[in-house]
Scaffold this motif. Structure first.
Motif, mmCIF file in Angstrom:
data_model
loop_
_atom_site.group_PDB
_atom_site.id
_atom_site.type_symbol
_atom_site.label_atom_id
_atom_site.label_comp_id
_atom_site.label_asym_id
_atom_site.label_seq_id
_atom_site.Cartn_x
_atom_site.Cartn_y
_atom_site.Cartn_z
ATOM 1 N N THR A 1 -54.364 16.425 14.494
ATOM 2 C CA THR A 1 -53.059 16.368 15.147
ATOM 3 C C THR A 1 -53.247 15.703 16.507
ATOM 4 O OG1 THR A 1 -53.344 18.577 16.104
ATOM 5 C CG2 THR A 1 -52.204 18.435 13.974
ATOM 6 N N PHE A 2 -52.129 15.207 17.065
ATOM 7 C CA PHE A 2 -52.206 14.417 18.297
ATOM 8 C C PHE A 2 -51.174 14.861 19.320
ATOM 9 C CE2 PHE A 2 -53.916 11.810 14.938
ATOM 10 C CZ PHE A 2 -55.068 11.319 15.513
ATOM 11 N N SER A 3 -51.412 14.467 20.580
ATOM 12 C CA SER A 3 -50.449 14.685 21.660
ATOM 13 C C SER A 3 -49.091 14.164 21.219
ATOM 14 C CB SER A 3 -50.852 13.909 22.914
ATOM 15 O OG SER A 3 -52.199 14.001 23.201
ATOM 16 N N HIS A 4 -48.049 14.753 21.747
ATOM 17 C CA HIS A 4 -46.698 14.340 21.363
ATOM 18 C C HIS A 4 -46.167 13.166 22.186
ATOM 19 C CE1 HIS A 4 -46.189 17.566 18.527
ATOM 20 N NE2 HIS A 4 -46.714 18.387 19.422
ATOM 21 N N ASP A 5 -46.771 12.858 23.297
ATOM 22 C CA ASP A 5 -46.257 11.858 24.236
ATOM 23 C C ASP A 5 -46.901 10.482 24.058
ATOM 24 O OD1 ASP A 5 -48.733 12.761 24.999
ATOM 25 O OD2 ASP A 5 -48.273 12.827 27.133
ATOM 26 N N LEU A 6 -47.022 10.019 22.830
ATOM 27 C CA LEU A 6 -47.727 8.758 22.586
ATOM 28 C C LEU A 6 -46.841 7.518 22.626
ATOM 29 C CD1 LEU A 6 -50.216 9.811 19.793
ATOM 30 C CD2 LEU A 6 -50.719 9.233 22.144
ATOM 31 N N GLY A 7 -45.547 7.667 22.578
ATOM 32 C CA GLY A 7 -44.684 6.492 22.558
ATOM 33 C C GLY A 7 -44.675 5.838 21.187
ATOM 34 N N ASP A 8 -44.224 4.582 21.148
ATOM 35 C CA ASP A 8 -44.081 3.861 19.885
ATOM 36 C C ASP A 8 -45.345 3.139 19.439
ATOM 37 O OD1 ASP A 8 -41.423 4.626 19.662
ATOM 38 O OD2 ASP A 8 -40.708 2.848 20.724
ATOM 39 N N ARG A 9 -46.188 2.785 20.410
ATOM 40 C CA ARG A 9 -47.348 1.946 20.089
ATOM 41 C C ARG A 9 -48.446 2.197 21.118
ATOM 42 N NH1 ARG A 9 -47.772 -3.011 17.220
ATOM 43 N NH2 ARG A 9 -49.410 -4.317 18.049
ATOM 44 N N LEU A 10 -49.695 2.158 20.665
ATOM 45 C CA LEU A 10 -50.813 2.289 21.591
ATOM 46 C C LEU A 10 -50.857 1.076 22.517
ATOM 47 C CD1 LEU A 10 -53.693 3.580 19.273
ATOM 48 C CD2 LEU A 10 -52.088 4.904 20.667
ATOM 49 N N TYR B 1 -52.430 5.675 1.998
ATOM 50 C CA TYR B 1 -51.191 5.513 2.753
ATOM 51 C C TYR B 1 -50.637 4.092 2.586
ATOM 52 C CZ TYR B 1 -48.098 4.957 6.756
ATOM 53 O OH TYR B 1 -47.021 4.663 7.560
ATOM 54 N N LEU B 2 -51.480 3.092 2.757
ATOM 55 C CA LEU B 2 -51.033 1.708 2.652
ATOM 56 C C LEU B 2 -50.649 1.342 1.218
ATOM 57 C CD1 LEU B 2 -53.519 0.084 5.154
ATOM 58 C CD2 LEU B 2 -51.034 0.233 5.403
ATOM 59 N N THR B 3 -51.307 1.923 0.239
ATOM 60 C CA THR B 3 -50.933 1.692 -1.161
ATOM 61 C C THR B 3 -49.533 2.247 -1.419
ATOM 62 O OG1 THR B 3 -53.234 1.730 -1.878
ATOM 63 C CG2 THR B 3 -51.566 2.164 -3.565
ATOM 64 N N ARG B 4 -49.260 3.449 -0.932
ATOM 65 C CA ARG B 4 -47.913 4.023 -1.086
ATOM 66 C C ARG B 4 -46.877 3.178 -0.365
ATOM 67 N NH1 ARG B 4 -50.583 8.911 0.088
ATOM 68 N NH2 ARG B 4 -49.687 8.847 2.174
ATOM 69 N N GLN B 5 -47.208 2.675 0.830
ATOM 70 C CA GLN B 5 -46.272 1.857 1.598
ATOM 71 C C GLN B 5 -45.932 0.563 0.854
ATOM 72 O OE1 GLN B 5 -45.379 4.316 3.674
ATOM 73 N NE2 GLN B 5 -45.066 2.756 5.211
ATOM 74 N N LEU C 1 -51.949 1.242 15.055
ATOM 75 C CA LEU C 1 -51.456 1.206 16.432
ATOM 76 C C LEU C 1 -50.167 1.983 16.664
ATOM 77 C CD1 LEU C 1 -52.092 -2.546 17.328
ATOM 78 C CD2 LEU C 1 -53.624 -0.581 17.565
ATOM 79 N N ARG C 2 -49.470 2.366 15.630
ATOM 80 C CA ARG C 2 -48.209 3.091 15.777
ATOM 81 C C ARG C 2 -48.430 4.573 15.474
ATOM 82 N NH1 ARG C 2 -44.192 -0.259 16.731
ATOM 83 N NH2 ARG C 2 -44.331 -2.428 16.060
ATOM 84 N N PRO C 3 -48.300 5.422 16.507
ATOM 85 C CA PRO C 3 -48.526 6.860 16.310
ATOM 86 C C PRO C 3 -47.703 7.476 15.181
ATOM 87 C CG PRO C 3 -48.415 6.362 18.639
ATOM 88 C CD PRO C 3 -48.039 5.104 17.917
ATOM 89 N N ALA C 4 -46.477 7.034 14.992
ATOM 90 C CA ALA C 4 -45.655 7.581 13.907
ATOM 91 C C ALA C 4 -46.306 7.324 12.559
ATOM 92 C CB ALA C 4 -44.257 6.972 13.942
ATOM 93 N N GLU C 5 -47.067 6.239 12.444
ATOM 94 C CA GLU C 5 -47.754 5.932 11.190
ATOM 95 C C GLU C 5 -49.112 6.623 11.098
ATOM 96 O OE1 GLU C 5 -47.568 2.145 9.377
ATOM 97 O OE2 GLU C 5 -45.803 1.554 10.544
ATOM 98 N N PHE C 6 -49.950 6.532 12.150
ATOM 99 C CA PHE C 6 -51.287 7.115 11.987
ATOM 100 C C PHE C 6 -51.263 8.632 11.909
ATOM 101 C CE2 PHE C 6 -51.871 6.024 16.668
ATOM 102 C CZ PHE C 6 -51.999 7.315 17.177
ATOM 103 N N ARG C 7 -50.199 9.252 12.411
ATOM 104 C CA ARG C 7 -50.059 10.705 12.225
ATOM 105 C C ARG C 7 -49.917 11.065 10.740
ATOM 106 N NH1 ARG C 7 -46.753 10.985 17.400
ATOM 107 N NH2 ARG C 7 -47.968 12.409 18.685
#
Length: 129
Positions: free
Chosen positions: A39-48, A122-126, A26-32
């Motif tokens: 790649t995704f639009s830049h105007d996604l905000g903090d959360r879907l 990704y989640l394993t690294r996190q 749900l967080r664009p900074a993470e799913f990117r």
């Protein structure tokens, strides 16, 4: 829409909490970070948020996403342009399930499989951080 009707459901186990899985979806900074090369639009905000619309690109192919349903354990995205259909996510403690259905020339099952493997990495690294 030109293409082939495709349907795929995959479920995997993850060494991650329900909250970590939710944030990664749900967080664009993470799913990117794990959904590359898309790649995704830049105007996604903090959360879907419900009703939100954004575009993702796989090279020159645009895929429009609309957040249709969003609750504590599921997300449903309506897809158009490069894929006409939907992508539904369900998650819980240590697991995630992805259901993808649509008409497209893109190999949806392959993309879905790669995405889930990248999410697991990704989640394993996190969790190690």
């Amino acid at each position: 829409m030109l293409g082939v009707f495709q349907h795929s459901e995959l479920r995997i186990e993850l060494n991650a909490s329900e909250a970590a899985i939710r944030d990664s979806l749900l967080r664009p900074a993470e799913f990117r970070q794990w959904l590359g090369p898309q790649t995704f639009s830049h105007d996604l905000g903090d959360r879907l948020e419900p009703g939100m619309q954004f575009t993702g690109w796989l090279g020159p192919i645009a895929i429009r996403h609309q957040v249709d349903v969003l609750d504590s354990n599921s997300l449903r995205l309506l897809l158009s342009q490069g894929v006409d259909g939907f992508h539904q996510w369900y998650w819980g403690e240590g697991w995630v399930q992805s259901s993808l259905q649509g008409i497209s020339l893109l190999p949806l099952n392959l993309g879905q499989t790669v995405s889930l493997m990248r999410l697991r990495q990704y989640l394993t690294r996190q969790s190690r951080s």
